[in-house]
Design a protein around this motif. Sequence first.
Motif, PDB file in Angstrom:
ATOM      1  N   MET A 104       0.846  -1.194   0.000  1.00  0.00           N
ATOM      2  CA  MET A 104       0.000   0.000   0.000  1.00  0.00           C
ATOM      3  C   MET A 104       0.885   1.249   0.000  1.00  0.00           C
ATOM      4  N   MET A 105       0.605   2.150  -0.900  1.00  0.00           N
ATOM      5  CA  MET A 105       1.335   3.424  -0.930  1.00  0.00           C
ATOM      6  C   MET A 105       0.583   4.435  -0.070  1.00  0.00           C
ATOM      7  N   LEU A 106       1.344   5.207   0.677  1.00  0.00           N
ATOM      8  CA  LEU A 106       0.733   6.237   1.512  1.00  0.00           C
ATOM      9  C   LEU A 106       0.562   7.513   0.698  1.00  0.00           C
ATOM     10  N   THR A 107      -0.543   8.196   0.906  1.00  0.00           N
ATOM     11  CA  THR A 107      -0.752   9.487   0.258  1.00  0.00           C
ATOM     12  C   THR A 107      -0.009  10.558   1.052  1.00  0.00           C
ATOM     13  N   GLY A 108       0.134  11.745   0.471  1.00  0.00           N
ATOM     14  CA  GLY A 108       0.785  12.854   1.166  1.00  0.00           C
ATOM     15  C   GLY A 108       0.069  13.209   2.455  1.00  0.00           C
ATOM     16  N   LYS A 109      -1.258  13.161   2.394  1.00  0.00           N
ATOM     17  CA  LYS A 109      -2.066  13.486   3.567  1.00  0.00           C
ATOM     18  C   LYS A 109      -1.811  12.466   4.688  1.00  0.00           C
ATOM     19  N   GLN A 110      -1.751  11.188   4.323  1.00  0.00           N
ATOM     20  CA  GLN A 110      -1.508  10.144   5.315  1.00  0.00           C
ATOM     21  C   GLN A 110      -0.102  10.273   5.910  1.00  0.00           C
ATOM     22  N   LYS A 111       0.881  10.605   5.050  1.00  0.00           N
ATOM     23  CA  LYS A 111       2.245  10.781   5.549  1.00  0.00           C
ATOM     24  C   LYS A 111       2.327  11.954   6.527  1.00  0.00           C
ATOM     25  N   ARG A 112       1.645  13.044   6.217  1.00  0.00           N
ATOM     26  CA  ARG A 112       1.629  14.195   7.132  1.00  0.00           C
ATOM     27  C   ARG A 112       1.019  13.801   8.473  1.00  0.00           C
ATOM     28  N   PHE A 113      -0.093  13.066   8.410  1.00  0.00           N
ATOM     29  CA  PHE A 113      -0.772  12.588   9.609  1.00  0.00           C
ATOM     30  C   PHE A 113       0.175  11.721  10.449  1.00  0.00           C
ATOM     31  N   LEU A 114       0.863  10.795   9.786  1.00  0.00           N
ATOM     32  CA  LEU A 114       1.769   9.879  10.493  1.00  0.00           C
ATOM     33  C   LEU A 114       2.995  10.602  11.038  1.00  0.00           C
ATOM     34  N   ARG A 115       3.497  11.596  10.304  1.00  0.00           N
ATOM     35  CA  ARG A 115       4.632  12.382  10.805  1.00  0.00           C
ATOM     36  C   ARG A 115       4.246  13.095  12.096  1.00  0.00           C
ATOM     37  N   ALA A 116       3.041  13.627  12.136  1.00  0.00           N
ATOM     38  CA  ALA A 116       2.555  14.301  13.347  1.00  0.00           C
ATOM     39  C   ALA A 116       2.457  13.299  14.500  1.00  0.00           C
ATOM     40  N   GLN A 117       1.950  12.089  14.192  1.00  0.00           N
ATOM     41  CA  GLN A 117       1.831  11.041  15.220  1.00  0.00           C
ATOM     42  C   GLN A 117       3.212  10.613  15.728  1.00  0.00           C
ATOM     43  N   ALA A 118       4.178  10.560  14.811  1.00  0.00           N
ATOM     44  CA  ALA A 118       5.517  10.053  15.142  1.00  0.00           C
ATOM     45  C   ALA A 118       6.348  11.066  15.913  1.00  0.00           C
ATOM     46  N   HIS A 119       5.908  12.314  15.910  1.00  0.00           N
ATOM     47  CA  HIS A 119       6.705  13.385  16.497  1.00  0.00           C
ATOM     48  C   HIS A 119       7.153  13.079  17.933  1.00  0.00           C
TER      49      HIS A 119
END
Length: 98
Positions: free
Chosen positions: A1-16
Amino acid sequence: MMLTGKQKRFLRAQAHQIKPIFQVGKSGVNENMTKQIAEALEARELIKVSVLQNCLQDRNEVAKEIEKDTNANIVQVIGSTIVLYKTSVNNPTSELPQ
């Protein structure tokens, strides 16, 4: 599954606020490490891996190798830190935006 830009932004925020739980050092990525990373991804879905300065491989190569061996998604490679995501098979917790 490829992540969309929106999903990557969401996950980056979660990973912070997450701390790296694995370190890749001089010996690089090995089978035992990828097995442990795969188990951690199953349990947590979102993890950070730190690439130490004595690692002989490029951090992007390390990220691609882990991605290939664990079927995870690279969310981000920033500095010496790799953020990885994989939906848990048994216990999916993260609700990704569409």
